[in-house]
Design a protein around this motif. Structure first.
Motif, short mmCIF file in Angstrom:
data_model
loop_
_atom_site.label_atom_id
_atom_site.label_comp_id
_atom_site.label_asym_id
_atom_site.label_seq_id
_atom_site.Cartn_x
_atom_site.Cartn_y
_atom_site.Cartn_z
N HIS A 192 4.46 1.37 2.08
CA HIS A 192 5.71 1.84 1.49
C HIS A 192 5.74 3.37 1.52
N LEU A 193 6.62 3.94 2.32
CA LEU A 193 6.65 5.39 2.52
C LEU A 193 8.06 5.94 2.30
N VAL A 194 8.14 7.02 1.53
CA VAL A 194 9.40 7.72 1.30
C VAL A 194 9.20 9.21 1.53
N GLY A 195 10.03 9.81 2.39
CA GLY A 195 9.95 11.24 2.66
C GLY A 195 9.54 11.52 4.10
N SER A 196 10.19 12.50 4.72
CA SER A 196 9.91 12.82 6.11
C SER A 196 8.48 13.29 6.32
N ASN A 197 7.87 13.88 5.29
CA ASN A 197 6.49 14.31 5.41
C ASN A 197 5.56 13.12 5.62
N LYS A 198 5.90 11.99 5.02
CA LYS A 198 5.06 10.80 5.19
C LYS A 198 5.14 10.26 6.61
N LEU A 246 0.83 -1.20 0.00
CA LEU A 246 0.00 0.00 0.00
C LEU A 246 0.87 1.25 0.00
N GLY A 247 0.30 2.34 -0.48
CA GLY A 247 0.87 3.66 -0.31
C GLY A 247 -0.03 4.47 0.61
N MET A 248 0.32 5.72 0.83
CA MET A 248 -0.49 6.58 1.71
C MET A 248 -0.37 8.02 1.25
N GLY A 249 -1.51 8.68 1.10
CA GLY A 249 -1.51 10.08 0.73
C GLY A 249 -1.41 11.00 1.93
N GLU A 250 -1.20 12.26 1.65
CA GLU A 250 -1.09 13.25 2.73
C GLU A 250 -2.37 13.34 3.56
N ASP A 251 -3.51 12.98 2.95
CA ASP A 251 -4.79 13.01 3.65
C ASP A 251 -5.10 11.71 4.36
N GLY A 252 -4.16 10.76 4.31
CA GLY A 252 -4.38 9.48 4.97
C GLY A 252 -5.15 8.47 4.13
N HIS A 253 -5.34 8.75 2.84
CA HIS A 253 -6.00 7.75 2.00
C HIS A 253 -5.01 6.66 1.63
N THR A 254 -5.54 5.50 1.32
CA THR A 254 -4.74 4.41 0.80
C THR A 254 -5.58 3.66 -0.21
N ALA A 255 -4.92 3.01 -1.19
CA ALA A 255 -5.64 2.53 -2.37
C ALA A 255 -6.44 3.72 -2.90
N SER A 256 -7.71 3.52 -3.28
CA SER A 256 -8.54 4.68 -3.61
C SER A 256 -9.66 4.82 -2.60
N LEU A 257 -9.30 4.58 -1.34
CA LEU A 257 -10.20 4.78 -0.21
C LEU A 257 -9.90 6.16 0.36
N VAL A 277 2.67 12.18 8.59
CA VAL A 277 1.31 11.70 8.34
C VAL A 277 1.07 10.39 9.10
N LEU A 278 2.08 9.53 9.10
CA LEU A 278 1.97 8.27 9.84
C LEU A 278 1.76 8.53 11.32
N ASP A 279 2.52 9.46 11.89
CA ASP A 279 2.36 9.80 13.31
C ASP A 279 0.96 10.31 13.59
N LYS A 280 0.43 11.13 12.69
CA LYS A 280 -0.94 11.64 12.85
C LYS A 280 -1.94 10.50 12.78
#
Length: 230
Positions: A188-194, A130-141, A197-200
Motif C-alpha cells: 500500500h503506497l501513497v505519494g510520488s516519492n514512494k 505491507l507498507g514500505m519505507g524510504e529505505d526499502g524496509h517493510t514490516a520491521s525488516l 522508491v518502488l522503481d529503485k
C-alpha cells in the motif's frame, strides 16, 4: 510476481482496496469458516481501515494481526496495536479477533518466547497488507538492523525481535517466510516519492539493501501494489 494498480486518489484506492479485501475474507470464510488478515501501521492505511470497518462481513470469523509493531503497550501513542484498535477494530469490525505482537517483558528480544507461539500455529493468511519505507524496509525488516539476515532467511521463525539503528524502538516483526505464507500480498503506497522508491527497489536485487525486494521480486509470491500519488 508484482502487479501495479494505480488510482487517481486515496478515496478511489481505499474503496477498491476495501472491496478486494472484503471479497478475499468472504471467500476464506466460505471455504474454511475463518479468515486471517495481516495489516500494517502508520498513517497510510488509516482511512482504508475506517472504510473496511464499516463493511458487512461476519467479522467474528476474522482474525486480525499486525505485520510488525513497536515494543510498546497499546496505551502508547506510537503503538501500531493502538492504531488498529482505534481505526479498524471499530463499527462492524469490532467483532474481529485480534492477536497482539506485544508481551509485558523488558525487551522485544525477551518477548519472543511469548509471542512466537501465537503466530507460529496460524494457517496461511488470506491477505497481507505491507507498507514500505524510504529505505526499502517493510514490516520491521530494516536494512540497518543487525537482525535483517535472520528475518529474511528461508527458515526464519514466524516472528523475530529487531532493533533498527535508523528508527526508534525495538520491534516485533513477522519474518519473510511467515509473511509470504499468504494467499495474496498487497503493498500500500501513497505519494510520488514512494513510486520512486518502488522503481529503485525493482532496479536491483540486493534484498539486504532494500528488504522489500524479497517480496516484489519473489518468484512465486503474488504481490499487488496499490498506489496513488495523492
Amino acid at each position: 510476481m508484482m502487479q501495479l494498480q494505480q488510482f487517481t486518489d486515496t478515496t478511489a484506492l481505499n474503496q477498491d482496496f476495501a472491496n478486494r479485501l472484503l471479497a478475499l475474507l468472504q471467500q476464506a470464510i466460505d471455504e474454511r469458516g475463518a479468515a486471517y488478515l495481516v495489516v500494517s501501521g502508520g498513517k497510510t492505511p488509516q482511512a482504508l481501515f475506517q472504510t473496511l470497518s464499516q463493511t458487512e462481513l461476519a467479522w467474528d470469523k476474522v482474525t486480525v494481526l499486525l505485520a510488525d509493531d513497536r515494543w510498546l503497550d497499546d496505551s502508547q501513542a506510537d503503538s501500531n496495536e493502538r492504531l488498529v484498535k482505534a481505526t479498524l477494530l471499530q463499527n462492524n469490525a469490532k467483532a474481529a479477533q485480534f492477536i497482539s505482537l506485544y508481551a509485558n517483558t523488558a525487551s522485544a528480544f525477551d518477548g519472543v518466547a511469548q509471542v512466537l507461539p501465537r503466530i507460529a500455529a496460524l494457517p496461511t493468511f488470506d491477505a497481507v497488507i505491507l507498507g514500505m519505507g524510504e529505505d526499502g524496509h517493510t514490516a520491521s525488516l530494516f536494512p540497518c538492523s543487525g537482525q535483517i539476515k535472520q528475518g529474511l532467511a528461508p527458515d526464519a521463525p514466524a516472528v523475530l525481535a529487531t532493533e533498527p539503528t535508523t528508527a526508534p524502538y525495538q520491534r516485533m516483526s513477522l519474518s519473510l517466510p511467515r509473511l509470504l505464507n499468504s494467499r495474496l500480498i498487497f503493498l500500500h503506497l501513497v505519494g510520488s516519492n514512494k513510486l520512486s522508491v518502488l522503481d529503485k527497489a525493482m532496479a536491483d536485487t540486493d534484498v539486504y539493501a532494500m528488504p522489500i525486494r524479497a517480496f516484489l521480486q519473489h518468484p512465486v509470491a503474488n504481490v499487488t501494489v496499490m498506489y496513488t500519488a495523492k
